[in-house]
Design a protein around this motif. Structure first.
Motif, mmCIF file in Angstrom:
data_model
loop_
_atom_site.group_PDB
_atom_site.id
_atom_site.type_symbol
_atom_site.label_atom_id
_atom_site.label_comp_id
_atom_site.label_asym_id
_atom_site.label_seq_id
_atom_site.Cartn_x
_atom_site.Cartn_y
_atom_site.Cartn_z
ATOM 1 N N ALA A 6 0.845 -1.201 0.000
ATOM 2 C CA ALA A 6 0.000 0.000 0.000
ATOM 3 C C ALA A 6 0.874 1.242 0.000
ATOM 4 O O ALA A 6 0.681 2.170 -0.801
ATOM 5 N N HIS A 7 1.839 1.259 0.897
ATOM 6 C CA HIS A 7 2.748 2.401 1.005
ATOM 7 C C HIS A 7 3.470 2.656 -0.310
ATOM 8 O O HIS A 7 3.588 3.799 -0.764
ATOM 9 N N ASN A 8 3.943 1.574 -0.960
ATOM 10 C CA ASN A 8 4.704 1.716 -2.202
ATOM 11 C C ASN A 8 3.866 2.318 -3.322
ATOM 12 O O ASN A 8 4.355 3.143 -4.100
ATOM 13 N N TYR A 9 2.591 1.900 -3.401
ATOM 14 C CA TYR A 9 1.754 2.427 -4.478
ATOM 15 C C TYR A 9 1.370 3.882 -4.221
ATOM 16 O O TYR A 9 1.296 4.686 -5.151
ATOM 17 N N PHE A 10 1.134 4.229 -2.966
ATOM 18 C CA PHE A 10 0.865 5.645 -2.670
ATOM 19 C C PHE A 10 2.094 6.496 -3.014
ATOM 20 O O PHE A 10 1.969 7.611 -3.526
ATOM 21 N N GLN A 11 3.275 5.939 -2.756
ATOM 22 C CA GLN A 11 4.501 6.666 -3.069
ATOM 23 C C GLN A 11 4.654 6.849 -4.585
ATOM 24 O O GLN A 11 5.070 7.907 -5.060
ATOM 25 N N LYS A 12 4.316 5.817 -5.353
ATOM 26 C CA LYS A 12 4.376 5.926 -6.815
ATOM 27 C C LYS A 12 3.447 7.034 -7.318
ATOM 28 O O LYS A 12 3.787 7.782 -8.236
ATOM 29 N N ALA A 13 2.263 7.104 -6.709
ATOM 30 C CA ALA A 13 1.318 8.157 -7.090
ATOM 31 C C ALA A 13 1.896 9.534 -6.781
ATOM 32 O O ALA A 13 1.773 10.470 -7.590
ATOM 33 N N LEU A 14 2.545 9.660 -5.621
ATOM 34 C CA LEU A 14 3.112 10.953 -5.225
ATOM 35 C C LEU A 14 4.321 11.328 -6.082
ATOM 36 O O LEU A 14 4.612 12.507 -6.255
ATOM 37 N N GLU A 15 5.003 10.350 -6.638
ATOM 38 C CA GLU A 15 6.106 10.646 -7.540
ATOM 39 C C GLU A 15 5.602 11.274 -8.834
ATOM 40 O O GLU A 15 6.309 12.028 -9.495
ATOM 41 N N LYS A 16 4.367 10.951 -9.195
ATOM 42 C CA LYS A 16 3.758 11.560 -10.374
ATOM 43 C C LYS A 16 3.100 12.892 -10.053
ATOM 44 O O LYS A 16 3.037 13.783 -10.893
ATOM 45 N N ASP A 17 2.567 13.005 -8.829
ATOM 46 C CA ASP A 17 1.871 14.232 -8.414
ATOM 47 C C ASP A 17 2.093 14.401 -6.909
ATOM 48 O O ASP A 17 1.370 13.826 -6.092
ATOM 49 N N GLU A 18 3.113 15.179 -6.546
ATOM 50 C CA GLU A 18 3.573 15.227 -5.163
ATOM 51 C C GLU A 18 2.553 15.805 -4.191
ATOM 52 O O GLU A 18 2.678 15.603 -2.980
ATOM 53 N N ASN A 19 1.538 16.505 -4.693
ATOM 54 C CA ASN A 19 0.533 17.085 -3.802
ATOM 55 C C ASN A 19 -0.841 16.454 -3.980
ATOM 56 O O ASN A 19 -1.845 17.049 -3.585
ATOM 57 N N ASN A 20 -0.871 15.270 -4.566
ATOM 58 C CA ASN A 20 -2.157 14.614 -4.799
ATOM 59 C C ASN A 20 -2.857 14.338 -3.467
ATOM 60 O O ASN A 20 -2.318 13.637 -2.597
ATOM 61 N N PHE A 21 -4.052 14.873 -3.327
ATOM 62 C CA PHE A 21 -4.794 14.791 -2.070
ATOM 63 C C PHE A 21 -5.036 13.341 -1.644
ATOM 64 O O PHE A 21 -4.794 12.960 -0.491
ATOM 65 N N LEU A 22 -5.511 12.521 -2.574
ATOM 66 C CA LEU A 22 -5.852 11.137 -2.236
ATOM 67 C C LEU A 22 -4.609 10.304 -1.936
ATOM 68 O O LEU A 22 -4.638 9.439 -1.054
ATOM 69 N N ALA A 23 -3.530 10.560 -2.671
ATOM 70 C CA ALA A 23 -2.291 9.817 -2.422
ATOM 71 C C ALA A 23 -1.690 10.189 -1.074
ATOM 72 O O ALA A 23 -1.218 9.320 -0.317
#
Length: 458
Positions: A346-363
């Motif tokens: 779970a942590h790894n996928y949220f991190q991948k999302a943040l690498e694409k959009d560092e301020n993504n609310f849901l991530a």
């Protein structure tokens, strides 16, 4: 636009039919003005600035009455074209800038009669969309013409001439699904009536039963759509990509009707026809959500990610391919892994999302929740603070920040947060109780007593 038809390079004519397209036309023409050699525009009764805008691009404008027949209007446009090749666009479409080089390459280096391009139809509100193929580029030859009152095609005429088709990754962006609800409903109703007329003329045309079903799905007439899809399959003669889309449509319709077992079976049929398409897996993800089966949802999304790298291949295998923004897939995978307590994934996928959009609310929220689950309250607090900056009045986020302040023994911070929560719900028993305890811990007994008295009055 000044014609360049004497050039040794193959010349290109843009052919369009329009009516009241002042909102979209200028950007469409701007997207191709340095690619096409002439613009042919057939207007079917505009009352706005459409024609004026077209003439700003030196377009040749012809006026005809509308006779409920898209093929007739398209054929009128190509009748006036002088180029070696014809490009067909609608006003709410734009040629993707990165496709210009590939388009010129295909014009100069191929022997095909018509060329299939990708139509990308994003839906801005949810980072979703779909990609379809269409013959939008073809040689200006006698005998090539459109047929069909609605969902008009040139492919039947190309087949009669024994012409070959080329598949390209030239992309056209279609904005038609981002129009207002009123506009979409009017378009759907118009298309429905034209499809009914077309089927009255060709009752055994499987393709038109298929397109009628898609129209009915948009109108949420699922039982009628089911009948049309089954009729299309029964009539047969459809290519593999259309059959695959029919099975996906059947999956969607059965899902909407709450028939999940049948829906899963049709998705399996679509996958058996084309394993390199994501639409079936995205539909299955939705089904397993209704069935509260996060493990199967994970399998579906992992398959989507696996296919995404090969997706250009799948565009030749299904007539309409759904897609979801990769960041959204990472977030959904993170949430599903969080639900199944697989916290590292779970942590790894949220991190991948943040690498694409560092301020993504849901991530950010998901990653903060994963730290909550592992007991890393300091990191959870840091992330929830970032989320709070984006949504300062989000009650749920404030609750978690208050709880974390207590866990980290920052009682004054906790008081600040719970006092804000109290402004949302002045009579909330749990908030008052928590504030009474916090004031007591910080030695502010009068304030603690004040909140206790308020508790007794509830």
């Amino acid at each position: 636009m000044k014609s360049n038809l004497k050039s040794k390079k193959p010349s290109l004519s843009l052919c369009m039919i329009v009516k009241n397209e002042e909102e979209y036309l200028q950007e469409c023409l701007e997207s191709v003005e340095d690619v096409v050699d002439e613009i042919i525009l057939v207007d079917t009764g505009s009352t706005d600035r459409t024609v004026e805008i077209a003439k700003q691009f030196d377009a040749e404008v012809y006026h005809i009455p509308w006779h409920d027949d898209f093929a007739a209007a398209r054929n009128e446009s190509i009748k006036h074209a002088s180029g070696d090749w014809i490009l067909q666009l609608d006003a709410d479409e734009r040629l993707d800038p990165e496709s210009k080089k590939e388009l010129r390459h295909w014009l100069e280096n191929n022997s095909k009669m018509c060329i299939s391009v990708l139509i990308d139809s994003p839906k801005e509100e949810n980072n979703k969309g779909h990609i379809s193929r269409a013959h939008r580029l073809f040689r200006n030859l006698p005998g090539i013409q459109y047929s069909g009152r609605i969902h008009e095609q040139i492919s039947p005429s190309v087949s009669k001439l024994k012409g070959e088709e080329g598949f390209t990754n030239i992309k056209v962006m279609h904005l038609g699904y981002n129009k207002s609800e009123v506009e979409m409903q009017a378009k759907s109703e118009r298309n429905f009536l034209l499809l009914k007329r077309q089927l009255a003329e060709e009752p055994n045309n499987a393709y038109y039963h298929f397109t009628l079903a898609q129209n009915l799905i948009l109108q949420k007439e699922y039982k009628q759509a089911l009948t049309s899809l089954n009729t299309a399959l029964k009539l047969g003669g459809l290519p593999k990509d259309i059959r695959c889309s029919i099975y996906n449509n059947l999956t969607e319709v059965h899902t909407k009707l709450g028939k999940y077992e049948e829906a899963v079976q049709f998705a399996a049929k679509a996958i058996s026809l084309s394993r390199n398409q994501t639409t079936s897996y995205l539909l299955l993800y939705e089904i397993y959500g209704y069935l509260d089966n996060p493990l199967r949802q994970i399998d579906c999304l992992e398959s989507v990610l696996d296919i995404t790298g090969k997706q250009k291949q799948s565009y030749n295998e299904v007539s309409l391919e759904a897609y979801v923004d990769e960041t959204a897939i990472y977030i959904n995978l993170g949430n599903r892994y969080l639900k199944t307590k697989k916290l590292e994934k779970a942590h790894n996928y949220f991190q991948k999302a943040l690498e694409k959009d560092e301020n993504n609310f849901l991530a950010l929220t998901g990653k903060a929740n994963s730290f909550l689950e592992t007991g890393d309250f300091q990191k959870a607090q840091e992330l929830f603070e970032r989320v709070h900056q984006q949504a300062p009045d989000d009650f749920g986020i404030l609750e978690k920040l208050g709880w974390l302040a207590i866990k980290l023994q920052n009682f004054h911070k906790g008081i600040e947060i719970y006092e804000k929560l109290l402004t949302f719900h002045p009579e909330n028993f749990n908030i008052l109780k928590r504030l009474a305890a916090l004031y007591s811990k910080t030695g502010n007994l009068p304030k603690s007593k004040e909140h206790l008295l308020r508790l007794k009055s509830i």
